[in-house]
Design an enzyme around this catalytic site. Sequence first.
Site: not given
Length: 296
Positions: A13-14, A41-42, A137, A243, A248-249
Amino acid sequence: MTAQLLVVGSANADLVVPAERRPSGGETVLGGDTETWPGGKGANTAVAAARLGADVALLGAVGDDAHGRLLLDSLHGSGVHTGLVRVVPRPTGLAFITVTPDGENSILVSPGANHALRPDDVASVVSEAKVAVVSMEIPLDTVERAVNAAAASGTRTVLNLSPVAAVPAPTLAGVDVLLVNEHEAAWLLGSGAADGMVGTGELAGLLDLGPRAAVVTSGARGAVVVEQEGLTEVPTPAVEVVDTTGAGDAFAGALATALTRDAGLADAAASAVRVAALSVTRRGAQPSYPTAVELE
């Protein structure tokens, strides 16, 4: 659960806070209201691929808590197969993200449940996929087992080595595509440059580490595809950055999706830069990822 594309990686969770600038050591900076978004990332890579129409499954772990349910709902809603996502008695991973007005971010990750993903969880399922994306991660020994199992079975493997870490040479030798950004490439190549960067011509040295090919992302400058035949620079469209979280993901998910459709690596990277560029025009990670229709 069989899917053409398998993503082995984290789900977080971000917790995102906008701020005028990042605090220095020992300094307190006031920010805006905190927002909570699905990330990791996954999970991000899997959602980006699913939004593009890929048949994709995530192999990961979340906690039995509100953040875990947020992630599972986002994955389900995007069309990601979640039968391989374990619910474990640890808190769901969290990423604490500061975003400045230029759209750049700094991130601190607390892995939590992601560290419950063990080597024995991956070996038997990686071989069923056409392409596997393995990201960090998660425990390094789990990353190694996933790559080695994929290499042994002939599954094409993309290793998104971010955050960068020392990976044993035999594991790197099993990687089909090493995906890193320019800073991670510099770290792998031991760059002594003051800015921690390497010149484009030096990127060929990544293949000396073992992978069959590499893709190096450079934000607004696009990407460089590194193959035995030479280097290919892939430009990115100019966009207004809101943002950069998860860009990258998004790139990784789009690249892997194109590879499942038998695209050449340079063409796959060209598709991926478009997806990543569109993602940075919106806030958040997973909610910013475009669909195939939007790309058209």
